[in-house]
Structure formats: C-alpha cells, structure tokens
Design a protein around this motif. Structure first.
Motif, short mmCIF file in Angstrom:
data_model
loop_
_atom_site.label_atom_id
_atom_site.label_comp_id
_atom_site.label_asym_id
_atom_site.label_seq_id
_atom_site.Cartn_x
_atom_site.Cartn_y
_atom_site.Cartn_z
N GLY A 119 -19.00 82.23 45.91
CA GLY A 119 -17.77 81.72 45.29
C GLY A 119 -17.06 82.65 44.43
N TRP A 120 -17.52 83.53 43.67
CA TRP A 120 -16.94 84.19 42.87
C TRP A 120 -16.26 85.53 43.77
N ALA A 121 -17.10 85.83 44.82
CA ALA A 121 -16.74 87.00 45.57
C ALA A 121 -15.39 86.46 46.42
N ASN A 122 -15.40 85.66 46.96
CA ASN A 122 -14.17 84.59 47.42
C ASN A 122 -12.70 84.51 46.74
N LEU A 123 -13.23 84.22 45.07
CA LEU A 123 -12.23 84.10 44.37
C LEU A 123 -11.48 85.35 44.22
N VAL A 124 -12.44 86.42 43.71
CA VAL A 124 -11.73 87.34 43.62
C VAL A 124 -11.03 88.21 44.74
N ALA A 125 -11.63 87.93 45.82
CA ALA A 125 -10.82 88.53 47.15
C ALA A 125 -9.27 87.80 47.33
N ASP A 126 -9.66 86.27 47.14
CA ASP A 126 -8.22 85.74 47.00
C ASP A 126 -7.28 86.47 46.07
N GLU A 127 -7.67 86.33 44.77
CA GLU A 127 -6.92 86.76 43.81
C GLU A 127 -6.22 88.26 43.74
N LEU A 128 -7.12 89.01 44.44
CA LEU A 128 -6.57 90.65 44.38
C LEU A 128 -6.29 91.14 45.83
N GLY A 129 -6.37 90.12 46.82
CA GLY A 129 -6.04 90.54 48.12
C GLY A 129 -6.86 91.41 48.80
N ILE A 130 -7.99 91.71 48.47
CA ILE A 130 -8.93 92.58 48.91
C ILE A 130 -10.04 91.92 49.66
N SER A 131 -10.49 92.42 50.75
CA SER A 131 -11.62 91.72 51.56
C SER A 131 -12.66 91.75 50.76
N GLY A 132 -13.44 90.74 50.70
CA GLY A 132 -14.92 90.80 49.93
C GLY A 132 -15.43 89.50 50.20
N GLY A 133 -16.89 89.70 50.12
CA GLY A 133 -17.82 88.44 50.59
C GLY A 133 -19.26 88.88 49.92
N ALA A 134 -20.07 87.77 50.11
CA ALA A 134 -21.18 87.66 49.57
C ALA A 134 -22.41 88.30 50.72
N GLU A 135 -23.28 89.00 50.08
CA GLU A 135 -24.45 89.38 51.08
C GLU A 135 -25.79 88.69 50.66
#
Length: 328
Positions: free
Chosen positions: A50-66
């Motif tokens: 959840g927070w990986a997707n939140l940060v990715a959306d807010e900062l415009g950087i690809s991100g995800g959980a493993e």
C-alpha cells in the motif's frame, strides 16, 4: 538472493514535480524502487504494498512491493541495496546489526537505516475451535505448529516463547495463506502469528470456519516479557469477530527501513508522504493507526537515515543526536 515480484509497478510517463519537491531537488534519485515486505496473507505485505503504491503515485516514480521472508531477509536486502526499502521488527533489526542474522551469520548489517515507525506486532495463537484448544496449556505435546515464513519475526521468536512456556511441538514454516489452508485441512494444529492486527489470514479463517484466538495468561505474559524484547499488549476486542474481550498478548515494534546510501532528499520526501497524512495510511491497513510521528522514539536499535532524521526533527520535534544518524 531471489524474491518474487508480486505488486505491479505503479508508473508514470514522467517524473512529475510536486510543490514540495521540485525537479531540481531530485539529483541522484532512483528511477524505481522496491519495498521488501513478507508473505502474502500477512500484514507486512498489505501495508508495504500500500505505501509503495502511494509513494509511487505521489512522486511519479515506479515502485512496488516484493514478497520476501520477512524482517530478517528485509534487513539483508536493504543492507545490500537489492531493495531500496523494507519493513522490519526491532528484534530482528538488533540481531542483524549484531551480526547474528541467520541469513548471513557474522555480517553486521549496518547499511539499513531507520525511516519511520509502523506499528506494534502482537504475538497471537489461532486454532480451529473443533480442536478444543482454549489455552496455551491445552496445546498437546507434538502439536504441528505453523510459525510463518522461515526467518520471519514469528519464526525467530515464537518457537522460543512457546518452549519457555513448556510447549512441545513440531515446527512448520510457510506463508500465512498457505498455513491457513493447512489449518483448515487438518494438516496443522496451531498457527502462531506475529503480525500487525487484524491479520488478513485470521480474518479470512473467521469467515470460513470457527476459530479460537488464544490469549496468554498473566503468568505466561510475564514469563515472555522477562525473556524476550517485547512489551505487554492487548489485542482490541473489535479486531476480530471471534473475540468477546481484549486478548492478552505481547508485541514488538516495527519500523520501515531504507538503504543508508539513498539520497537524503529522496528519503525525506518518502517519509513526508507517509507521515503527513495518517488517514491515507489507515485506509491501507488499520494497523497504521500507530504510524504516527510521536512514535519515532520506538527505534531502539537502528541508525537513522539522514533524510528521515531531518523530517522527524523538523516536523515532530524529535531529539535525534548526530551519533544516531548515519554519517553524522
């Protein structure tokens, strides 16, 4: 070290500048990031994804959980830089710093830095009601007990706790969803959870069958507190429909961690997104009700990342000495 990518990367076509973090402030920022979590069916995975997707959306950087093996493996992955961020628990963090992490014995994992407080992890026991087990003392000798993924907080501490309480058992490991299925199928007698509540697997079990959530007696709780790095904790009655009163437990604090070499401005930005709007975090998982700035002092082991330390000093009045900040 291999781990499986589960969450699809949230991506945008450009690095969109925000009001707080202009393009000029992004020197050295990674183009993508990963957050080491734990197995599916556990709170770490839901919270971290959840927070990986939140940060990715807010900062415009690809991100995800493993998906990973949990706190011990996350310390290793973040230390080596295989994952930029991760989730850990204070006990495994202290062991990793001391060089007693079983993943890499003798390696002091000093390049994993504290970023922000998450929540407390209660230790709890779940059984099928049909077993007739209502107390720890009812667990029969030789019971097949699932302790979660190998190297997780539960697998690291719960077997020792139950041994301290005189329980004899066969030790089993696996992801929480898998262990929940084994419990329903009669292949396990008990699951010993260490995860933020409500635990998705327990909530699902409640829907599908009748379960007992076993609390510790006052004496058992005192025995565990005296021997392990935990504190008293009551699982709130509203956590599970099965409970009719708060369940006596013990708990250990969790922290998000960052590779210490990440740019200060990047980690400051990530910390700001997480800590500035608790309602968004609670929407990800209710355990985030404890993801509050005032809990910065629950970090008892790790050096702080400079970016995170600056955020807590500036915004939460944290008193973090230079000797507790990486590179300070």
């Amino acid at each position: 070290m291999t781990f499986t990518r589960i969450a699809a990367l949230a991506a945008t076509t450009a690095l969109t500048a925000t009001a707080a973090f202009a393009q000029d402030d992004r020197a050295g920022w990674p183009s993508s990031f990963t957050v080491g979590t734990a197995s599916q069916g556990g709170t770490f995975f839901v919270y971290g994804a959840g927070w990986a997707n939140l940060v990715a959306d807010e900062l415009g950087i690809s991100g995800g959980a493993e998906v990973t093996g949990g706190p011990m493996q996350n310390m290793s992955l973040v230390h080596t830089g295989e994952a930029q961020f991760g989730l850990t628990t204070m006990g495994p963090a202290a062991e990793s710093l001391a060089g007693t992490n079983p993943i890499a014995p003798g390696l002091q994992m000093t390049n994993a830095c504290a970023m922000f407080p998450m929540y407390q992890t209660p230790f709890s026991v779940t059984v099928l009601s049909s077993t007739g087990i209502e107390d720890i003392a009812d667990i029969p000798a030789g019971a097949r007990i699932g302790f979660g993924p190998a190297g997780s907080s539960s697998d690291t501490y719960f077997p020792l706790m139950l041994e301290a309480l005189g329980v004899e058992f066969e030790r089993r490991n696996g992801g929480w969803d898998d262990l929940g299925g084994q419990l329903q199928d009669g292949l396990l007698d008990v699951i010993a959870f260490a995860a933020g509540v409500p635990i998705p697997t327990v909530s699902q079990l409640e829907v599908q069958t009748d379960v007992n959530i076993i609390e510790f007696t006052e004496e058992e709780q005192a025995t565990i507190i005296a021997q392990f790095p935990v504190a008293a904790f009551d699982i709130p009655v509203e956590t599970y429909s099965t409970l009719t009163a708060p369940a006596r437990s013990v708990a250990m604090w969790n922290f998000a961690i960052a590779n210490c070499d990440l740019p200060e401005s990047f980690v400051y930005a990530v910390t700001d997104i997480i800590m500035s709007d608790n309602a968004r975090m609670v929407n990800i998982h209710s355990s985030a009700s404890e993801t509050l700035p005032e809990h910065w002092d629950k970090n008892t082991s790790l050096m702080w990342h400079p970016g995170a330390a600056r955020w807590f000093i500036e915004n939460a009045g944290a008193e973090i000495g230079a000797d507790m900040i990486h590179g300070g």
